[in-house]
Write a protein that holds these residues in place. Structure first.
Motif, PDB file in Angstrom:
ATOM      1  N   PHE A 236      -3.887   1.057   4.234  1.00 20.91           N
ATOM      2  CA  PHE A 236      -3.376  -0.223   3.751  1.00 20.91           C
ATOM      3  C   PHE A 236      -2.637  -0.924   4.888  1.00 20.91           C
ATOM      4  O   PHE A 236      -2.006  -0.283   5.734  1.00 20.91           O
ATOM      5  N   GLN A 237      -2.740  -2.253   4.912  1.00 23.40           N
ATOM      6  CA  GLN A 237      -1.948  -3.080   5.816  1.00 23.40           C
ATOM      7  C   GLN A 237      -1.559  -4.353   5.086  1.00 23.40           C
ATOM      8  O   GLN A 237      -2.193  -4.750   4.093  1.00 23.40           O
ATOM      9  N   ARG A 238      -0.504  -4.985   5.595  1.00 22.63           N
ATOM     10  CA  ARG A 238      -0.150  -6.293   5.055  1.00 22.63           C
ATOM     11  C   ARG A 238      -1.061  -7.343   5.687  1.00 22.63           C
ATOM     12  O   ARG A 238      -1.386  -7.273   6.868  1.00 22.63           O
ATOM     13  N   GLU A 239      -1.473  -8.308   4.916  1.00 20.15           N
ATOM     14  CA  GLU A 239      -2.386  -9.333   5.412  1.00 20.15           C
ATOM     15  C   GLU A 239      -1.763 -10.079   6.591  1.00 20.15           C
ATOM     16  O   GLU A 239      -0.633 -10.553   6.518  1.00 20.15           O
ATOM     17  N   GLY A 240      -2.519 -10.170   7.672  1.00 20.32           N
ATOM     18  CA  GLY A 240      -2.051 -10.892   8.851  1.00 20.32           C
ATOM     19  C   GLY A 240      -1.003 -10.163   9.663  1.00 20.32           C
ATOM     20  O   GLY A 240      -0.434 -10.732  10.595  1.00 20.32           O
ATOM     21  N   ASP A 241      -0.733  -8.895   9.349  1.00 26.20           N
ATOM     22  CA  ASP A 241       0.306  -8.149  10.068  1.00 26.20           C
ATOM     23  C   ASP A 241      -0.277  -6.832  10.565  1.00 26.20           C
ATOM     24  O   ASP A 241      -0.553  -5.919   9.785  1.00 26.20           O
ATOM     25  N   ALA A 242      -0.507  -6.758  11.870  1.00 26.39           N
ATOM     26  CA  ALA A 242      -1.079  -5.557  12.471  1.00 26.39           C
ATOM     27  C   ALA A 242      -0.024  -4.663  13.095  1.00 26.39           C
ATOM     28  O   ALA A 242      -0.345  -3.712  13.809  1.00 26.39           O
ATOM     29  N   SER A 243       1.252  -4.951  12.838  1.00 29.89           N
ATOM     30  CA  SER A 243       2.330  -4.184  13.469  1.00 29.89           C
ATOM     31  C   SER A 243       2.593  -2.857  12.771  1.00 29.89           C
ATOM     32  O   SER A 243       3.374  -2.043  13.265  1.00 29.89           O
ATOM     33  N   GLY A 244       1.975  -2.638  11.628  1.00 25.96           N
ATOM     34  CA  GLY A 244       2.180  -1.378  10.928  1.00 25.96           C
ATOM     35  C   GLY A 244       1.036  -1.097   9.973  1.00 25.96           C
ATOM     36  O   GLY A 244       0.304  -2.013   9.573  1.00 25.96           O
ATOM     37  N   TRP A 245       0.846   0.164   9.635  1.00 27.28           N
ATOM     38  CA  TRP A 245      -0.207   0.534   8.697  1.00 27.28           C
ATOM     39  C   TRP A 245       0.250   1.749   7.891  1.00 27.28           C
ATOM     40  O   TRP A 245       1.063   2.547   8.311  1.00 27.28           O
ATOM     41  N   MET A 246      -0.315   1.852   6.696  1.00 22.48           N
ATOM     42  CA  MET A 246       0.023   2.912   5.769  1.00 22.48           C
ATOM     43  C   MET A 246      -1.246   3.689   5.436  1.00 22.48           C
ATOM     44  O   MET A 246      -2.193   3.139   4.878  1.00 22.48           O
ATOM     45  N   ASP A 247      -1.309   4.962   5.815  1.00 20.78           N
ATOM     46  CA  ASP A 247      -2.434   5.816   5.475  1.00 20.78           C
ATOM     47  C   ASP A 247      -2.047   6.698   4.289  1.00 20.78           C
ATOM     48  O   ASP A 247      -1.005   7.361   4.312  1.00 20.78           O
ATOM     49  N   VAL A 248      -2.897   6.703   3.262  1.00 21.46           N
ATOM     50  CA  VAL A 248      -2.644   7.489   2.056  1.00 21.46           C
ATOM     51  C   VAL A 248      -3.742   8.537   1.934  1.00 21.46           C
ATOM     52  O   VAL A 248      -4.927   8.199   1.905  1.00 21.46           O
ATOM     53  N   TYR A 249      -3.355   9.799   1.892  1.00 18.93           N
ATOM     54  CA  TYR A 249      -4.294  10.906   1.803  1.00 18.93           C
ATOM     55  C   TYR A 249      -4.270  11.483   0.386  1.00 18.93           C
ATOM     56  O   TYR A 249      -3.203  11.748  -0.168  1.00 18.93           O
ATOM     57  N   PHE A 250      -5.458  11.699  -0.187  1.00 16.14           N
ATOM     58  CA  PHE A 250      -5.595  12.368  -1.474  1.00 16.14           C
ATOM     59  C   PHE A 250      -6.442  13.618  -1.253  1.00 16.14           C
ATOM     60  O   PHE A 250      -7.560  13.524  -0.730  1.00 16.14           O
ATOM     61  N   TYR A 251      -5.961  14.774  -1.650  1.00 24.47           N
ATOM     62  CA  TYR A 251      -6.771  15.984  -1.557  1.00 24.47           C
ATOM     63  C   TYR A 251      -6.346  16.990  -2.628  1.00 24.47           C
ATOM     64  O   TYR A 251      -5.185  17.026  -3.035  1.00 24.47           O
ATOM     65  N   PRO A 252      -7.287  17.817  -3.127  1.00 26.35           N
ATOM     66  CA  PRO A 252      -7.002  18.715  -4.245  1.00 26.35           C
ATOM     67  C   PRO A 252      -6.030  19.819  -3.850  1.00 26.35           C
ATOM     68  O   PRO A 252      -6.134  20.398  -2.765  1.00 26.35           O
ATOM     69  N   ILE A 253      -5.113  20.122  -4.726  1.00 25.15           N
ATOM     70  CA  ILE A 253      -4.084  21.115  -4.428  1.00 25.15           C
ATOM     71  C   ILE A 253      -3.885  22.098  -5.568  1.00 25.15           C
ATOM     72  O   ILE A 253      -3.405  23.197  -5.385  1.00 25.15           O
ATOM     73  N   GLY A 254      -4.204  21.707  -6.811  1.00 23.08           N
ATOM     74  CA  GLY A 254      -4.034  22.604  -7.948  1.00 23.08           C
ATOM     75  C   GLY A 254      -2.671  22.470  -8.601  1.00 23.08           C
ATOM     76  O   GLY A 254      -1.863  21.615  -8.250  1.00 23.08           O
ATOM     77  N   ALA A 255      -2.429  23.337  -9.582  1.00 19.92           N
ATOM     78  CA  ALA A 255      -1.146  23.342 -10.289  1.00 19.92           C
ATOM     79  C   ALA A 255      -0.195  24.278  -9.574  1.00 19.92           C
ATOM     80  O   ALA A 255      -0.496  25.451  -9.368  1.00 19.92           O
ATOM     81  N   ILE A 256       0.947  23.753  -9.151  1.00 16.61           N
ATOM     82  CA  ILE A 256       1.900  24.563  -8.400  1.00 16.61           C
ATOM     83  C   ILE A 256       3.286  24.411  -9.001  1.00 16.61           C
ATOM     84  O   ILE A 256       3.587  23.448  -9.693  1.00 16.61           O
ATOM     85  N   ASN A 257       4.160  25.380  -8.715  1.00 19.44           N
ATOM     86  CA  ASN A 257       5.525  25.325  -9.220  1.00 19.44           C
ATOM     87  C   ASN A 257       6.456  24.688  -8.199  1.00 19.44           C
ATOM     88  O   ASN A 257       6.052  24.336  -7.083  1.00 19.44           O
ATOM     89  N   LYS A 258       7.721  24.550  -8.582  1.00 18.80           N
ATOM     90  CA  LYS A 258       8.692  23.850  -7.732  1.00 18.80           C
ATOM     91  C   LYS A 258       8.888  24.581  -6.407  1.00 18.80           C
ATOM     92  O   LYS A 258       8.974  23.948  -5.346  1.00 18.80           O
TER      93      LYS A 258
END
Length: 423
Positions: A236-258
């Motif tokens: 993701f980036q803000r429109e017209g702004d190349a000074s920063g970017w946000m990468d979001v990763y989704f991957y399977p992990i399962g059910a885990i405890n605290k």
């Protein structure tokens, strides 16, 4: 440790400490070695290749990927049995340095020997191969940084030099893991295994996310990783702004405890230290802090499913680095959380001339709070089976055993993950 406890920890391989099986490496999905095969290879050959690569390059960017795949394959293959025996005396403290790495390497070295020497059924030889694989990996860690020093492994190296390592391994095997020792032994593959995580527990997943986040961020592109365990990332980036970017990763992990969640988050931070130690500038990587992220409200919970919480815990850390390509300095913020059987990791990079480090941290946390309530994660597979229920309820995020076809509304996009039954 009781055998069933070992199997529980290993089946949840993602819970191993010190970044053994956590997130995908930051920019690559398929672990790269110096001798990648020119044609399709069997899983057994791949297991050998990964084991040898980890012996010589355990700190490579993709080492976590290789360890995660290797452990899952060992757990799921019906063709080889790996007896987990602490022949080097290093597995009695799960919080010790390199604990998880040593465990996976010992198993990998063992099964690699079995694959390369199919006629050798001597358990001492199998255990010795695992021990020697560990020592090769350890030597690389120690050469890289003295902080990884493990006295018991130094003693094992000395035994290897004077020719007494096999004798030591055989004695430990008899004392700790034989039927006569009175201790329980763990043989992977000798018990009725649970369904494989990918291709069994999870057969399909649907991650539906917004193309625009309320705080002004707009989706730019997606990247799917070759390894199924690595999932996908969205920039993701803000429109017209190349000074920063946000990468979001989704991957399977399962059910885990605290407790396991805490370990995963610490492993993510440890990975940043390892990967960015040469590029980091200014103040060191911050401590790991937590903050609350709301989840999607107003969703009723059908009977038989775990109820949704009002919020989940996210972990965050930040540092500043110098970009390898353009030489500019950026603040980088890591946000890590687990929701509905998936890990969600954010990596925000912001030009230091545009934002302060404190502002970048605040921006990343704001993005997480805006994004997550707009994300749907729906999974099907054996997670919906009564035998997989937790207190008679399906895990949060699992909607049943049968495939579904969710409706994707305008302004949203679906990441569909299909997990075939392992070969």
């Amino acid at each position: 440790m009781a055998a069933n406890a070992w199997l529980h920890r290993l089946a949840l391989g993602i819970a191993l400490p010190l970044a053994v099986l956590t997130a995908p490496a930051l920019w690559a999905a398929e672990p790269k070695t110096d001798a990648a095969p020119a044609q399709a290879e069997t899983d057994a050959a791949k297991a050998v290749r990964y084991t040898r690569a980890l012996e010589t390059a355990p700190l490579a960017d993709n080492a976590l990927e290789m360890r995660r795949w290797l452990l899952r394959w060992i757990l799921e293959t019906p063709d080889h049995t790996v007896l987990v025996c602490d022949t080097l005396g290093t597995l009695d403290d799960e919080n010790a340095p390199l604990y998880g790495e040593l465990l996976v390497q010992m198993m990998g070295g063992n099964v690699a020997w079995q694959i390369e020497h199919p006629q050798d059924t001597d358990e001492v030889s199998h255990q010795l191969a695992g021990a020697r694989s560990v020592l090769k990996m350890y030597a690389v860690y120690l050469a890289n940084d003295p902080k990884w020093k493990v006295p018991k492994l130094d003693a094992a190296i000395e035994r290897e030099r004077n020719g007494t390592l096999r004798e030591h391994v055989a004695q430990r095997l008899a004392d700790e893991c034989s039927e006569e020792s009175g201790r329980e032994k763990v043989a992977l593959g000798e018990q009725s295994p649970p369904p494989p995580f990918l291709g069994g527990f999870l057969r399909e997943s649907h991650v539906i996310y917004p193309l625009k986040v309320p705080t002004g961020w707009v989706m730019q592109n997606e990247h799917r990783y070759d390894e199924l365990e690595s999932g996908a990332s969205v920039r993701f980036q803000r429109e017209g702004d190349a000074s920063g970017w946000m990468d979001v990763y989704f991957y399977p992990i399962g059910a885990i405890n605290k407790q396991d969640l805490d370990r995963l988050a610490k492993a993510e931070r440890e990975q940043l230290v390892t990967v960015w130690k040469d590029a980091a500038t200014g103040a060191p990587l911050s401590a790991l802090d937590t903050f609350s992220v709301p989840v999607k409200g107003g969703v009723s919970t059908p009977a038989g499913r775990q109820s949704r919480p009002e919020a989940i815990t996210a972990y965050a850390a930040d540092f500043t680095y110098k970009h390898r390509n353009n030489g500019r300095r950026y603040h980088s913020v890591l946000v890590f959380m687990v929701d509905r059987l998936y890990a969600i990791k954010l990596r925000y990079s912001a030009d230091t001339e545009k934002l302060s480090r404190k502002q970048a941290r605040k921006e990343a946390e704001s993005f997480a709070r805006s994004l997550l309530p707009e994300v749907d994660i729906l999974s099907t597979g054996k997670c919906g089976s009564p035998s997989m229920a937790i207190d008679d309820q399906m895990a949060d995020g699992c909607v049943g055993e049968d495939p579904i076809q969710p409706v994707v509304l305008e302004g949203r996009r679906e990441l569909r993950f299909e997990y075939p039954v392992p070969r």
